[in-house]
Design a protein around this motif. Structure first.
Motif, mmCIF file in Angstrom:
data_model
loop_
_atom_site.group_PDB
_atom_site.id
_atom_site.type_symbol
_atom_site.label_atom_id
_atom_site.label_comp_id
_atom_site.label_asym_id
_atom_site.label_seq_id
_atom_site.Cartn_x
_atom_site.Cartn_y
_atom_site.Cartn_z
ATOM 1 N N UNK A 203 0.826 -1.216 0.000
ATOM 2 C CA UNK A 203 0.000 0.000 0.000
ATOM 3 C C UNK A 203 0.858 1.262 0.000
ATOM 4 N N UNK A 204 2.006 1.195 -0.666
ATOM 5 C CA UNK A 204 2.928 2.328 -0.690
ATOM 6 C C UNK A 204 3.062 2.908 -2.093
ATOM 7 N N UNK A 205 3.173 4.218 -2.159
ATOM 8 C CA UNK A 205 3.282 4.947 -3.425
ATOM 9 C C UNK A 205 4.364 6.014 -3.289
ATOM 10 N N UNK A 206 5.178 6.192 -4.312
ATOM 11 C CA UNK A 206 6.207 7.230 -4.314
ATOM 12 C C UNK A 206 6.197 7.967 -5.641
ATOM 13 N N UNK A 207 6.308 9.293 -5.569
ATOM 14 C CA UNK A 207 6.355 10.124 -6.774
ATOM 15 C C UNK A 207 7.567 11.045 -6.673
ATOM 16 N N UNK A 208 8.410 11.061 -7.713
ATOM 17 C CA UNK A 208 9.604 11.900 -7.675
ATOM 18 C C UNK A 208 10.165 12.149 -9.057
ATOM 19 N N UNK A 209 11.301 12.850 -9.091
ATOM 20 C CA UNK A 209 11.876 13.221 -10.389
ATOM 21 C C UNK A 209 13.397 13.205 -10.420
ATOM 22 N N UNK A 210 14.058 12.814 -9.309
ATOM 23 C CA UNK A 210 15.505 12.981 -9.265
ATOM 24 C C UNK A 210 16.274 11.702 -8.990
ATOM 25 N N UNK A 211 17.592 11.796 -9.131
ATOM 26 C CA UNK A 211 18.452 10.656 -8.836
ATOM 27 C C UNK A 211 18.379 10.277 -7.356
ATOM 28 N N UNK A 212 18.065 11.234 -6.499
ATOM 29 C CA UNK A 212 17.928 10.911 -5.078
ATOM 30 C C UNK A 212 16.595 10.224 -4.773
ATOM 31 N N UNK A 213 15.776 9.997 -5.804
ATOM 32 C CA UNK A 213 14.511 9.284 -5.632
ATOM 33 C C UNK A 213 14.615 7.811 -6.030
ATOM 34 N N UNK A 214 15.772 7.369 -6.479
ATOM 35 C CA UNK A 214 15.891 5.999 -6.978
ATOM 36 C C UNK A 214 15.594 4.955 -5.898
#
Length: 266
Positions: free
Chosen positions: A210-221
């Motif tokens: 039940x987890x979701x992640x939204x990002x745009x950067x290399x630190x979001x990998x």
């Protein structure tokens, strides 16, 4: 496509390039989508490379008054209701400063002073004028533990920096390079957004599915690897986009809202 079994219960949202464009506020549509998720009982966790002091205005703009935020790429866990850190993962920056100065003699460093501001050896582009900013020499900057050390290489390119960073070896430290310039951020070894989110997920007793992640950067990998469903912004670099389960609209197109409205209509 979506989180397995229904609506997400733990939602990790990056800030710059995801929730907002650097220097601007969160849009009304994105704010409404976040509010709808919170009203439905989801844990919305701002998960950012920003410091505590530069994250506080984002939390206020989103109307988040309780819960958790993860700053400095997961190194600082903030109690939103109090606006203060409840856990800080610091490290000794001296070995990293020495190693980076060897590779990049003119590098400008900035070390976070948690809840206060920044110690820096010079001025870099894109600085947030929030909190105390103190110019210091390399020795003073290296003298105190910090959860986050930033380095900017004014005479180089991002591509050349990445090549040279292949030779970087610093005990007890991890690093990630920036997306669109010669930037590097150093943290305690093993600390990342994904690491901090997993600790939080366990403490909240949320099902991993039940987890979701939204990002745009290399630190979001690492955050993408952690989430049951990961979403990259259209403005993310291609190496980041290909890691995600899906790609949403650009930050200027309210891509975060497009995803959240799937489960939480505003």
């Amino acid at each position: 496509m979506g989180v397995r079994g229904g609506a997400p219960e733990l939602i990790a949202l990056d800030v710059d390039g995801t929730l907002l464009v650097d220097g601007f506020e969160v849009s009304a549509r994105v704010s409404a989508a976040v509010a709808a998720a919170v009203s439905a009982g989801a844990h919305v966790v701002v998960t950012t490379g920003r410091t505590v002091v530069t994250t506080r205005p984002v939390l206020k703009g989103l109307g988040l008054t309780e819960g958790h935020a993860l700053c400095s790429n997961g190194a600082v866990h903030v109690d939103v209701a109090r606006g203060e850190p409840i856990a800080v993962q610091s490290f000794d920056p001296a070995p990293a400063v020495l190693a980076l100065r060897t590779l990049f003699p003119d590098m400008v460093f900035a070390a976070e002073r948690v809840g206060e501001g920044t110690w820096a050896t010079g001025h870099g582009p894109g600085e947030f004028p929030i909190g105390d900013f103190r110019l210091v020499d390399h020795h003073l900057l290296s003298s105190a533990p910090t959860p986050r050390l930033n380095g900017w290489w004014p005479s180089g390119t991002a591509e050349e920096m990445v090549r040279l960073l292949g030779a970087l070896e610093v005990p007890d430290a991890s690093w990630v390079h920036g997306e669109f310039g010669p930037w590097v951020t150093v943290s305690r070894r093993g600390v990342s957004k994904g690491w901090a989110l997993e600790r939080l997920r366990q403490s909240l007793d949320v099902d991993p599915a039940a987890t979701l992640a939204i990002g745009d950067g290399f630190n979001d990998r690492e955050m993408f690897s952690w989430a049951a469903h990961s979403v990259a912004m259209a403005n993310a670099p291609e190496p980041v986009r290909i890691l995600a389960d899906e790609v949403t609209g650009d930050v200027l197109e309210d891509g975060v809202a497009t995803v959240l409205e799937r489960w939480f209509p505003a």
